[in-house]
Design a protein around this motif. Structure first.
Motif, PDB file in Angstrom:
ATOM      1  N   TYR A  35       0.870  -1.179   0.000  1.00 29.58           N
ATOM      2  CA  TYR A  35       0.000   0.000   0.000  1.00 29.58           C
ATOM      3  C   TYR A  35       0.902   1.222   0.000  1.00 29.58           C
ATOM      4  N   GLY A  36       1.316   1.650  -1.211  1.00 36.12           N
ATOM      5  CA  GLY A  36       2.255   2.762  -1.283  1.00 36.12           C
ATOM      6  C   GLY A  36       3.547   2.375  -0.599  1.00 36.12           C
ATOM      7  N   ASN A  37       3.933   3.121   0.435  1.00 35.36           N
ATOM      8  CA  ASN A  37       5.164   2.788   1.167  1.00 35.36           C
ATOM      9  C   ASN A  37       4.871   2.022   2.448  1.00 35.36           C
ATOM     10  N   ARG A  38       3.687   1.360   2.519  1.00 39.70           N
ATOM     11  CA  ARG A  38       3.320   0.553   3.676  1.00 39.70           C
ATOM     12  C   ARG A  38       2.883  -0.831   3.205  1.00 39.70           C
ATOM     13  N   LEU A  39       2.670  -1.733   4.174  1.00 40.34           N
ATOM     14  CA  LEU A  39       2.179  -3.076   3.891  1.00 40.34           C
ATOM     15  C   LEU A  39       0.899  -3.307   4.681  1.00 40.34           C
ATOM     16  N   HIS A  40       0.025  -4.161   4.133  1.00 37.59           N
ATOM     17  CA  HIS A  40      -1.190  -4.568   4.828  1.00 37.59           C
ATOM     18  C   HIS A  40      -1.235  -6.091   4.890  1.00 37.59           C
ATOM     19  N   LEU A  41      -1.674  -6.608   6.028  1.00 36.17           N
ATOM     20  CA  LEU A  41      -1.882  -8.049   6.127  1.00 36.17           C
ATOM     21  C   LEU A  41      -2.839  -8.355   7.277  1.00 36.17           C
ATOM     22  N   PHE A  42      -3.523  -9.491   7.150  1.00 37.90           N
ATOM     23  CA  PHE A  42      -4.380 -10.006   8.217  1.00 37.90           C
ATOM     24  C   PHE A  42      -3.576 -11.010   9.038  1.00 37.90           C
ATOM     25  N   ALA A  43      -3.651 -10.876  10.351  1.00 44.11           N
ATOM     26  CA  ALA A  43      -2.968 -11.844  11.219  1.00 44.11           C
ATOM     27  C   ALA A  43      -3.456 -11.674  12.659  1.00 44.11           C
ATOM     28  N   ARG A  44      -3.552 -12.795  13.360  1.00 42.16           N
ATOM     29  CA  ARG A  44      -3.817 -12.710  14.793  1.00 42.16           C
ATOM     30  C   ARG A  44      -2.535 -12.243  15.483  1.00 42.16           C
ATOM     31  N   GLU A  45      -2.692 -11.654  16.664  1.00 44.60           N
ATOM     32  CA  GLU A  45      -1.540 -11.008  17.303  1.00 44.60           C
ATOM     33  C   GLU A  45      -0.416 -11.995  17.599  1.00 44.60           C
ATOM     34  N   ASP A  46      -0.755 -13.219  17.994  1.00 41.58           N
ATOM     35  CA  ASP A  46       0.304 -14.182  18.267  1.00 41.58           C
ATOM     36  C   ASP A  46       1.060 -14.547  16.990  1.00 41.58           C
ATOM     37  N   GLU A  47       0.312 -14.678  15.867  1.00 38.57           N
ATOM     38  CA  GLU A  47       0.972 -14.965  14.585  1.00 38.57           C
ATOM     39  C   GLU A  47       1.821 -13.779  14.149  1.00 38.57           C
ATOM     40  N   LEU A  48       1.321 -12.554  14.370  1.00 34.66           N
ATOM     41  CA  LEU A  48       2.079 -11.360  14.012  1.00 34.66           C
ATOM     42  C   LEU A  48       3.416 -11.345  14.733  1.00 34.66           C
ATOM     43  N   ASN A  49       3.399 -11.630  16.013  1.00 31.61           N
ATOM     44  CA  ASN A  49       4.636 -11.585  16.793  1.00 31.61           C
ATOM     45  C   ASN A  49       5.574 -12.735  16.448  1.00 31.61           C
ATOM     46  N   ALA A  50       5.011 -13.923  16.186  1.00 32.58           N
ATOM     47  CA  ALA A  50       5.850 -15.106  15.959  1.00 32.58           C
ATOM     48  C   ALA A  50       6.382 -15.176  14.528  1.00 32.58           C
ATOM     49  N   ARG A  51       5.536 -14.878  13.529  1.00 33.37           N
ATOM     50  CA  ARG A  51       5.934 -15.095  12.138  1.00 33.37           C
ATOM     51  C   ARG A  51       6.278 -13.815  11.380  1.00 33.37           C
ATOM     52  N   VAL A  52       5.550 -12.723  11.681  1.00 29.94           N
ATOM     53  CA  VAL A  52       5.665 -11.522  10.846  1.00 29.94           C
ATOM     54  C   VAL A  52       6.757 -10.579  11.319  1.00 29.94           C
ATOM     55  N   ARG A  53       6.747 -10.213  12.587  1.00 29.42           N
ATOM     56  CA  ARG A  53       7.713  -9.211  13.071  1.00 29.42           C
ATOM     57  C   ARG A  53       9.166  -9.595  12.804  1.00 29.42           C
ATOM     58  N   PRO A  54       9.575 -10.870  12.978  1.00 28.06           N
ATOM     59  CA  PRO A  54      10.976 -11.207  12.703  1.00 28.06           C
ATOM     60  C   PRO A  54      11.394 -10.959  11.248  1.00 28.06           C
ATOM     61  N   LEU A  55      10.422 -10.908  10.326  1.00 26.21           N
ATOM     62  CA  LEU A  55      10.739 -10.696   8.909  1.00 26.21           C
ATOM     63  C   LEU A  55      10.734  -9.225   8.502  1.00 26.21           C
ATOM     64  N   LEU A  56      10.348  -8.344   9.435  1.00 25.08           N
ATOM     65  CA  LEU A  56      10.157  -6.936   9.085  1.00 25.08           C
ATOM     66  C   LEU A  56      11.362  -6.066   9.418  1.00 25.08           C
TER      67      LEU A  56
END
Length: 644
Positions: free
Chosen positions: A593-614
């Protein structure tokens, strides 16, 4: 990006068409590598600016430089054209209808003098990226609207231009194709280090851009990052949740110039940025007329379209005013039998099933939205319910009568504003109204009364003798609505009624529809591609491949999506392109989304899978789910099960 000289630089740019000043002393810079948006309604000057930058339109004053060269001569314009690609406004307008996908690409490659080996490799890459590879032999005229736009884009990019200019590429395109188009464009820009100048009339697309210019009357009202533009008209959006919409609306109108209905809620724009003061001001208006437990207030940040309208209002522009329409007490029908009913409605065209056992109901005074991608079957459903097409099987009932045997009497209780044709453009405003009044058998006195009402309702004073073809799109659509209402029908069908209408005109149009439903008890069945408009509906039905796949209120659809996928996150990080690649490689569904990203995720999944990749600098914020999110997620999942 900012250390390099701008790729596009305009100073005091002026363009006139006779007495009309289309571009008025415009200053504009576009940096190399930017995705820059020109956002504004029809007639704002966007197309004139883009054509001048592309070297295909002369300008009358000021300075304009592209690639560091002033466009003061034909030679300079021709040199610039070789390094850019221009995609004009309109579905497939730069394409050839009888040529196949591959033939169109080959033609543009030869036209741009791309070496055959380079063209072949680039063609394969672009077709694969846009998922058009398996449609190589399909004629362009047989493509959907979204596929035409993707083909138009790859034809524009076949010669690897440094600058790509896209004039309203997503107008008339369904939400899934629109989001797909933006994702492809973002990926191409990141891969090939191109610059893109894109125009759009959809304010909700602003978040796609690095920077935007809000255009109005040939001028840039504001230029900057989308998040920065909100500061140009500080304000707070207060949402009023209440069953007593009508008295609430009447109580708020004298105090607030910018408000409207949104489904079963009201939205009020309060000038100034203090949420507590905004809530208190709205509450002070409602407390004398509503019981304290009959309404709830919620404050939040306004959308860019709200800010745009606030900026116009602060400049002294006259906002649409339908106060006269809402002055009378409501007479909305309630309960009783549905006035529109589809029971297993089916329509076949030879071997093709366009509508497959569709069932739904619409109550008196209800605004019912029928959503779906291009070709989903929405228009065919409306044609069966209005008696234009007979169903192959099933029943379509309107006002208690089966439309297969409905005579003239029942059809006189129905209004229909079609997608393709509603007006005679070579007749004047008054002549169109009188013609429709004659078709429905109105006598002279009633015709004059209805003509006066339509002119008031549509804001057509002073245009009575103007040809329909000469009207701005917003006025033309309101005239078409008036003609559909000339005989005061109980049921109104509207097929994409606001396509191409500017934000002010669109808001006035929906204000009128709200009044018809809530005050007069008219049942409204509306189709639309603008998902922000779906929020106005009381109830929605989502169609896919001729079938009904969802049937609920907008709020219920959003809750269901959140329950299935988790909340929606808005992610900011230093290198969103690299982060997106890492997320997709790890199997995480995310979109740019322009210079941002959008995704659906539950908070535990966000912390476990997404944040380490960001990366450590990433910021993740919750974002409200929109109807576009609902539409895209549902339709994308269905397309994966049943590919086109």
């Amino acid at each position: 990006m900012s250390e390099l000289p701008p790729l596009i630089a305009a100073r005091g740019l002026v363009k006139r068409y006779g007495a009309t000043l289309a571009v008025n002393a415009l200053d504009l810079n576009v940096a190399r590598g930017e995705l820059f948006g020109l956002i504004g309604p029809d007639g704002a000057g966007k197309s004139s600016v883009m054509k001048a930058i592309a070297g295909v339109l002369t300008f009358d004053g000021g300075e304009l430089a592209v690639f560091g060269q002033s466009l003061v001569s034909d030679a300079a314009c021709e040199a610039a054209k070789a390094r850019l690609g221009l995609m004009p406004q309109g579905l497939g307008q730069n394409l050839y209808a009888d040529l196949s996908v591959e033939e169109n690409l080959d033609f543009f490659a030869r036209l741009r003098l791309v070496p055959p080996d380079v063209a072949a490799a680039r063609k394969d890459k672009l077709l694969e990226m846009t998922r058009l590879a398996r449609f190589r032999q399909r004629p362009m005229k047989n493509l959907s609207g979204g596929m035409k736009q993707k083909l138009g884009l790859v034809c524009t990019l076949i010669h690897a231009p440094e600058l790509v200019i896209l004039d309203e590429p997503t107008t008339g395109v369904d939400p899934v194709s629109r989001r797909d188009f933006w994702a492809i464009l973002a990926e191409l820009l990141a891969e090939e280090q191109m610059t893109a100048l894109v125009s759009t009339a959809y304010m909700d697309e602003a978040s796609r851009f690095h920077r935007v210019a809000l255009m109005h009357a040939g001028q840039a009202l504001a230029v900057g990052r989308p998040s920065e533009l909100l500061a140009h008209a500080p304000g707070c959006m207060v949402t009023v949740h209440t069953e007593a919409q009508w008295p609430a609306l009447a109580a708020l109108r004298p105090q607030f110039a910018q408000l409207g209905a949104l489904g079963n809620a009201l939205q009020v724009y309060a000038d100034g940025g203090d949420e507590a003061q905004a809530l208190a001001a709205v509450d002070a208006c409602l407390r004398p007329v509503l019981a304290a437990d009959s309404y709830q207030l919620e404050a939040g940040e306004p959308e860019l379209e709200d800010v745009f309208i606030a900026m116009l209002r602060q400049r002294g522009e006259r906002l649409p005013d339908s106060q006269a329409l809402t002055a009378a007490a409501p007479a909305r029908a309630s309960g009783g039998e549905p006035v529109i009913e589809a029971r297993a409605l089916t329509r076949d065209f030879a071997e093709f099933r366009a509508v497959d056992a569709v069932s739904f109901q619409v109550q008196p005074g209800e605004i019912f939205g029928l959503l779906g991608a291009n070709g989903a079957g929405k228009t065919t459903v409306i044609k069966m319910l209005t008696g234009i097409l007979p169903p192959s099987s099933g029943v379509g009932r309107v006002a208690g009568v089966d439309m297969r045997g409905a005579g003239r009497a029942i059809k006189e209780r129905i209004g229909y504003m079609s997608q393709a044709f509603s007006l005679y453009l070579d007749l004047t405003v008054s002549e169109n109204i009188r013609l429709y009044a004659g078709i429905y058998g109105l006598n002279r006195a009633r015709t004059q009364a209805r003509l006066d009402w339509i002119v008031d309702m549509a804001g057509l004073h002073g245009f009575e003798d103007a040809l329909a073809a000469s009207l701005p799109m917003g006025l033309r659509q309101r005239l078409a609505l008036g003609c559909a209402l000339v005989h005061q029908p109980q049921v109104l069908f509207l097929d994409e009624p606001t396509s191409g209408v500017d934000p002010l005109g669109r808001r006035q149009f929906w204000d009128i529809l709200f009044t018809l439903a809530r005050r007069d008890g008219v049942a409204l069945l509306v189709t639309t591609h603008a998902m922000s408009e779906a929020e106005h509906c009381d109830h929605l039905a989502l169609m896919f491949a001729g079938r009904l796949v969802a049937d609920a209120s907008p709020a219920a659809m959003k809750r269901e999506l959140t329950a299935q996928r988790g909340p929606l996150w808005d992610i900011r990080c230093a290198d969103p392109t690299a982060a997106l690649a890492r997320l997709r490689a790890a199997g995480v569904a995310a979109s740019a989304y322009g210079n941002r990203l959008h995704l659906f995720a539950r908070e535990d999944e966000l912390n476990a899978r997404v944040r380490p990749l960001l990366g450590a600098d990433a910021r993740c914020q919750l974002r409200p789910v929109s109807m576009e999110d609902v539409f895209v997620e549902r339709v994308t999942a269905l397309e994966a099960e049943k590919p086109v």
